[in-house]
Design an enzyme around this catalytic site. Structure first.
Site, mmCIF file in Angstrom:
data_model
loop_
_atom_site.group_PDB
_atom_site.id
_atom_site.type_symbol
_atom_site.label_atom_id
_atom_site.label_comp_id
_atom_site.label_asym_id
_atom_site.label_seq_id
_atom_site.Cartn_x
_atom_site.Cartn_y
_atom_site.Cartn_z
ATOM 1 N N ASN A 245 80.637 -21.097 -75.174
ATOM 2 C CA ASN A 245 81.316 -22.175 -75.882
ATOM 3 C C ASN A 245 81.788 -21.622 -77.224
ATOM 4 O OD1 ASN A 245 81.739 -24.583 -77.621
ATOM 5 N ND2 ASN A 245 81.057 -25.655 -75.779
ATOM 6 N N ALA A 246 83.031 -21.869 -77.556
ATOM 7 C CA ALA A 246 83.641 -21.288 -78.760
ATOM 8 C C ALA A 246 83.366 -22.079 -80.034
ATOM 9 C CB ALA A 246 85.153 -21.158 -78.556
#
Length: 168
Positions: free
Chosen positions: A41-42
């Site tokens: 997840n960024a």
């Protein structure tokens, strides 16, 4: 039978200027008891670039402290729902979070940012006309939303005018 998933408590305080709302934490986040815990997840990388603060090396509690100190709060638009897996498309029978009650108790709130399309659709239905904060739709930080990081970063830069760091 599909399990009912329940999200986390909001991470906010009186300094919260920007409230970032996801849909509902995924399995990795629920298992870890942490927002945005999936390693791909960024979210944390995006926040590092926006705030100019290294978050990756910090323990989770330290990451939250930095966000709060920078005026950033976290929560989700869905309090609970039935869902198999982590995809938003699998959400069934959602119960909305009480976004109006939360936003009215945040005196410094300037913007509400929706992390992804599901969060934007559900959150806008609740908050449009109920808050004076700007409502911003952002591409999802989730690895399921397969877009290049630079594209996500460019769109997430819409938060910059509302961040505490931007006031300096």
């Amino acid at each position: 039978m599909t399990a009912r998933r329940t999200g986390f408590a909001p991470v906010v305080d009186g300094r919260t200027r920007v409230l970032i709302l996801g849909s509902l934490p995924g399995d990795a986040s629920l298992s870890a008891g942490q927002y945005y815990a999936h390693p791909r997840n960024a979210f944390w990388r995006l926040m590092e670039t926006l705030l100019g603060v290294s978050l990756a090396a910090l323990p989770y509690a330290g990451r939250l402290e930095v966000l709060l100190a920078q005026g950033v709060g976290l929560w989700d638009v869905i309090a609970s729902a039935e869902r198999r897996g982590s995809l938003d498309a699998a959400i069934r029978n959602p119960e909305a979070a009480d976004l109006i009650a939360l936003t009215t108790r945040l005196p410094a709130l300037k913007a509400v940012a929706f992390n992804g399309g599901t969060a934007a659709r559900a959150g806008r239905r609740i908050l449009e006309g109920a808050t004076t904060a700007a409502l911003l739709d952002l591409p999802s930080s989730s690895p399921a939303h397969a877009r290049p990081f630079d594209e996500k970063r460019a769109r997430w830069s819409a938060l910059s005018p509302y961040l505490v760091a931007a006031d300096r």
